[in-house]
Design a protein around this motif. Structure first.
Motif, PDB file in Angstrom:
ATOM      1  N   PHE A  20      15.521  15.383  76.331  1.00 28.55           N
ATOM      2  CA  PHE A  20      14.691  15.363  77.515  1.00 28.55           C
ATOM      3  C   PHE A  20      13.212  15.399  77.113  1.00 28.55           C
ATOM      4  N   THR A  21      12.383  15.015  78.058  1.00 28.51           N
ATOM      5  CA  THR A  21      10.932  15.123  77.914  1.00 28.51           C
ATOM      6  C   THR A  21      10.489  16.333  78.729  1.00 28.51           C
ATOM      7  N   LEU A  22       9.643  17.167  78.130  1.00 32.30           N
ATOM      8  CA  LEU A  22       9.241  18.420  78.761  1.00 32.30           C
ATOM      9  C   LEU A  22       7.721  18.487  78.888  1.00 32.30           C
ATOM     10  N   LEU A  23       7.264  18.838  80.070  1.00 36.70           N
ATOM     11  CA  LEU A  23       5.837  19.050  80.316  1.00 36.70           C
ATOM     12  C   LEU A  23       5.617  20.530  80.587  1.00 36.70           C
ATOM     13  N   PRO A  24       4.754  21.217  79.814  1.00 30.06           N
ATOM     14  CA  PRO A  24       4.563  22.656  80.024  1.00 30.06           C
ATOM     15  C   PRO A  24       3.978  22.945  81.404  1.00 30.06           C
ATOM     16  N   ALA A  25       4.624  23.841  82.129  1.00 26.15           N
ATOM     17  CA  ALA A  25       4.194  24.147  83.491  1.00 26.15           C
ATOM     18  C   ALA A  25       2.811  24.779  83.517  1.00 26.15           C
ATOM     19  N   GLU A  26       2.506  25.599  82.515  1.00 20.36           N
ATOM     20  CA  GLU A  26       1.223  26.317  82.523  1.00 20.36           C
ATOM     21  C   GLU A  26       0.045  25.399  82.247  1.00 20.36           C
ATOM     22  N   THR A  27       0.132  24.574  81.226  1.00 21.52           N
ATOM     23  CA  THR A  27      -1.019  23.795  80.773  1.00 21.52           C
ATOM     24  C   THR A  27      -0.947  22.324  81.155  1.00 21.52           C
ATOM     25  N   GLY A  28       0.210  21.864  81.656  1.00 16.77           N
ATOM     26  CA  GLY A  28       0.374  20.447  81.956  1.00 16.77           C
ATOM     27  C   GLY A  28      -0.593  19.969  83.028  1.00 16.77           C
ATOM     28  N   PHE A  29      -0.880  18.690  83.002  1.00 22.96           N
ATOM     29  CA  PHE A  29      -1.803  18.115  83.984  1.00 22.96           C
ATOM     30  C   PHE A  29      -1.368  16.679  84.280  1.00 22.96           C
ATOM     31  N   PRO A 119       6.979  30.166  78.947  1.00 26.63           N
ATOM     32  CA  PRO A 119       8.166  29.373  78.640  1.00 26.63           C
ATOM     33  C   PRO A 119       8.765  28.741  79.900  1.00 26.63           C
ATOM     34  N   ALA A 120       8.111  27.697  80.378  1.00 25.47           N
ATOM     35  CA  ALA A 120       8.569  27.003  81.579  1.00 25.47           C
ATOM     36  C   ALA A 120       8.098  25.558  81.505  1.00 25.47           C
ATOM     37  N   PHE A 121       8.994  24.617  81.836  1.00 25.09           N
ATOM     38  CA  PHE A 121       8.701  23.196  81.677  1.00 25.09           C
ATOM     39  C   PHE A 121       9.220  22.399  82.865  1.00 25.09           C
ATOM     40  N   LEU A 122       8.497  21.358  83.232  1.00 23.94           N
ATOM     41  CA  LEU A 122       9.057  20.308  84.052  1.00 23.94           C
ATOM     42  C   LEU A 122       9.937  19.454  83.147  1.00 23.94           C
TER      43      LEU A 122
END
Length: 345
Positions: A20-29, A119-122
């Motif tokens: 899967f591809t993961l985008l960090p919830a905290e820092t993603g934009f 530790p949370a990702f889209l």
């Protein structure tokens, strides 16, 4: 690995093992980014009261969740950050999905910790953008302590002892540069007095009263100096593992949760992070590179003794290292005693 950690800190996506591809919830934009699922920790899932998610023994274990509507980044951040729970109390309902790629998901949780982000990702966001490829095997290779070596050493007189040498260690992909301070003349026939000290900016530098880190550091150096005056020697391993391995930002988040009434362990768990994430194999490798195999360990924590012995270090003696409490850290020390097994009585 270094590129993947850097990507998470900058808010860029990573592609893990082709799973899967993961985008960090905290820092993603990104504009209009959304995903049908999120990857969060087990402890966070429990906090969010997922009906089909039971509390796990490992709070940092990964859990795949979905909701009635896709997650966008603002919603994902309220899901990820427990500091926002009081501001946004109503979340969900959520359900836990079956996790097909458990090893890759676990690697994602650890990569987040190493990057110092929540530790949370889209999961498989759209649009995803160009993702940094990484694999669980890369993480295992990154952890190989054989890659650690001595990078530099120099004489360093310190306030506690003028006869001291500082030794810096470096690993290829790890931006953390651990150091050892050797006090007195190294003597292979005599086990040194050793202290493993995790970096604590608030305690070591700013004099925080919330922990006992600063006084422990000062007392350890004083004890080693006394040891050197009596024909022995000492080694302080200063490990760049802020907050027992969760990073400075997450440690400060844990402080905020403690102000809400949570103890140290529960605050870390509420963040989805382990209460103990220090890298004892690195400490053992540092001692090996210094030619130290048997030590007298300054610690109140029997688990630290066991962890080092599991890495091949002979702990000839556990030397108690207890200091008086103050009104600000009394509960912290009680938690160490009652929940993490420290011998403080």
């Amino acid at each position: 690995m270094a590129l993947a950690i850097d990507a998470l800190r900058h808010g860029w996506p990573i592609a893990l093992d082709g799973a899967f591809t993961l985008l960090p919830a905290e820092t993603g934009f990104g504009a209009d980014v959304s995903a049908a699922r999120m990857l969060i920790s087990s402890a966070r899932a429990v906090t969010l009261k997922l009906a089909n998610q039971r509390e796990a023994a490992a709070p940092e274990a990964p859990v795949l969740i979905r909701a009635a509507e896709p997650f966008d980044l603002p919603i994902a951040r309220t899901v990820a950050d427990p500091a926002l729970d009081l501001r946004y109390p109503m979340k969900g309902p959520f359900a836990a999905d079956h996790l097909d790629h458990a090893e890759a998901a676990q690697a994602a949780m650890e990569l987040a910790r190493l990057a110092g982000v929540l530790p949370a990702f889209l999961v498989d966001p759209a649009p995803a953008g160009e993702a940094q490829a990484v694999s669980a095997a890369d993480l295992a290779e990154w952890k190989d302590t054989a890659r650690l070596s001595i990078a530099a050493r120099a004489r360093l007189p310190v306030a506690a002892a003028e006869d001291a040498e500082i030794v810096a260690f470096r690993s290829a992909d790890d931006l953390r540069e651990h150091v050892a301070l050797v006090i007195g003349k190294q003597n292979g026939d005599r086990a040194p007095l050793v202290r493993l000290h995790s970096e604590c900016l608030t305690g070591d530098i700013l004099g925080s009263l919330k922990c006992d880190c600063g006084p422990q550091l000062d007392a350890a150096l004083a004890a080693m100096a006394d040891e050197a005056r009596n024909g022995g020697w000492g080694v302080l391993l200063y490990m760049r593992q802020e907050g027992r391995g969760i990073g400075l930002i997450n440690k400060l988040r844990a402080y905020g949760l403690q102000d809400q009434g949570f103890d140290t362990v529960d605050a870390n768990n509420r963040l989805g992070l382990p209460s103990e994430a220090r890298d004892f194999p690195v400490a053992a490798r540092m001692l090996e590179l210094l030619g130290v195999h048997a030590i007298r360990l300054m610690t109140n924590n029997p688990e630290k003794v066991r962890a080092l012995e599991a890495e091949g270090v002979t702990v000839a003696e556990r030397v108690p290292h207890q200091l008086p409490a103050n009104p600000h850290n009394a509960r912290y020390l009680d938690t160490k005693r009652d929940r993490t097994g420290h011998l403080l009585t």
